[in-house]
Design a protein around this motif. Structure first.
Motif, PDB file in Angstrom:
ATOM      1  N   LYS A 142       0.707  -1.119   0.088  1.00  0.00           N
ATOM      2  CA  LYS A 142      -0.078   0.000  -0.032  1.00  0.00           C
ATOM      3  C   LYS A 142       0.881   1.296   0.086  1.00  0.00           C
ATOM      4  O   LYS A 142       1.788   1.378   0.766  1.00  0.00           O
ATOM      5  CB  LYS A 142      -0.867  -0.079   1.240  1.00  0.00           C
ATOM      6  CG  LYS A 142      -1.778  -1.182   1.131  1.00  0.00           C
ATOM      7  CD  LYS A 142      -2.746  -0.949   2.419  1.00  0.00           C
ATOM      8  CE  LYS A 142      -3.664  -2.244   2.481  1.00  0.00           C
ATOM      9  NZ  LYS A 142      -4.528  -2.352   3.696  1.00  0.00           N
ATOM     10  N   LYS A 160       1.951   1.176  -9.449  1.00  0.00           N
ATOM     11  CA  LYS A 160       0.883   0.087  -9.630  1.00  0.00           C
ATOM     12  C   LYS A 160       1.403  -0.966 -10.710  1.00  0.00           C
ATOM     13  O   LYS A 160       1.349  -2.178 -10.610  1.00  0.00           O
ATOM     14  CB  LYS A 160      -0.338   0.657 -10.454  1.00  0.00           C
ATOM     15  CG  LYS A 160      -1.013   1.595  -9.465  1.00  0.00           C
ATOM     16  CD  LYS A 160      -1.701   0.510  -8.672  1.00  0.00           C
ATOM     17  CE  LYS A 160      -3.032  -0.134  -9.215  1.00  0.00           C
ATOM     18  NZ  LYS A 160      -3.512  -0.932  -8.147  1.00  0.00           N
ATOM     19  N   GLN A 166      -2.527  -1.132  -3.608  1.00  0.00           N
ATOM     20  CA  GLN A 166      -3.126   0.065  -3.575  1.00  0.00           C
ATOM     21  C   GLN A 166      -2.042   1.140  -3.687  1.00  0.00           C
ATOM     22  O   GLN A 166      -1.149   1.245  -2.851  1.00  0.00           O
ATOM     23  CB  GLN A 166      -4.094   0.388  -2.240  1.00  0.00           C
ATOM     24  CG  GLN A 166      -5.174  -0.804  -2.176  1.00  0.00           C
ATOM     25  CD  GLN A 166      -5.736  -0.712  -0.639  1.00  0.00           C
ATOM     26  OE1 GLN A 166      -5.134  -0.502   0.185  1.00  0.00           O
ATOM     27  NE2 GLN A 166      -7.016  -1.346  -0.773  1.00  0.00           N
ATOM     28  N   LEU A 168      -2.434   5.551  -3.078  1.00  0.00           N
ATOM     29  CA  LEU A 168      -3.320   6.799  -2.690  1.00  0.00           C
ATOM     30  C   LEU A 168      -2.028   8.218  -3.146  1.00  0.00           C
ATOM     31  O   LEU A 168      -0.954   8.021  -2.834  1.00  0.00           O
ATOM     32  CB  LEU A 168      -3.479   6.676  -1.347  1.00  0.00           C
ATOM     33  CG  LEU A 168      -3.897   8.005  -0.568  1.00  0.00           C
ATOM     34  CD1 LEU A 168      -5.338   8.263  -1.140  1.00  0.00           C
ATOM     35  CD2 LEU A 168      -3.756   8.031   0.918  1.00  0.00           C
TER      36      LEU A 168
END
Length: 171
Positions: A142, A160, A166, A168
């Motif tokens: 993350k 990615k 994930q 953000l």
């Protein structure tokens, strides 16, 4: 040929200078596209700590080879390329000219299908990929990215692509 020169912070002029001739081991690139980097903005405002004026900017660049210097055999005239910039546009003359002579070792060929706009994005993409690869393990991670400018967006895409579960991004 026409060349951009910043003579002082906030003062950009254009001058007519001789077209460079590629020396042995160099290539002459006809510049097609130049990106404006955040560092270029700092130079414009007189806030880049390593820049002395006058300076010709430009390091996010694409073009095509116009001529080969003696001994250059791995490249061809007409080939689409980008240039590994190092300190161009800050401490040495940048690429904001109609033509730019550079050591052939600093040339990266681009696919014929890649646009010059895309080619000028190779340098900022390389910055983002380098940053993403500094993570010890991205697979399944993350990730939070602070800053959603061009480098932040490219970093999110790179994370990615390198397996982050994930991402953000905030600004």
């Amino acid at each position: 040929m026409l060349q951009q020169v910043m003579t002082a912070p906030g003062v950009i002029a254009f001058r007519d200078v001789p077209t460079p001739k590629p020396q042995p081991g160099e290539v002459l690139v006809k510049i097609q596209k130049i990106g404006v980097c955040g560092s270029d903005i700092h130079v414009y405002h007189g806030e880049h700590p390593f820049t002395k004026y006058p300076v010709t900017q430009g390091h996010e660049v694409s073009g095509e080879i116009a001529a080969l210097g003696k001994g250059v055999t791995s490249l061809r005239v007409g080939q689409r390329v980008t240039i590994e910039p190092q300190v161009m546009g800050f401490q040495t003359t940048g690429t904001a000219s109609e033509f730019f002579a550079v050591d052939a070792a600093k040339i990266t060929p681009l696919p014929d299908t890649m646009s010059f706009n895309e080619g000028a994005m190779i340098e900022p993409l390389a910055v983002a990929v380098h940053a993403a690869k500094r993570f010890p393990e991205l697979a399944g991670a993350k990730v939070a990215i602070l800053g959603s400018g061009p480098i932040g967006i490219l970093l999110a895409q790179s994370c990615k692509a390198l397996g982050a579960a994930q991402v953000l991004i905030t600004d």
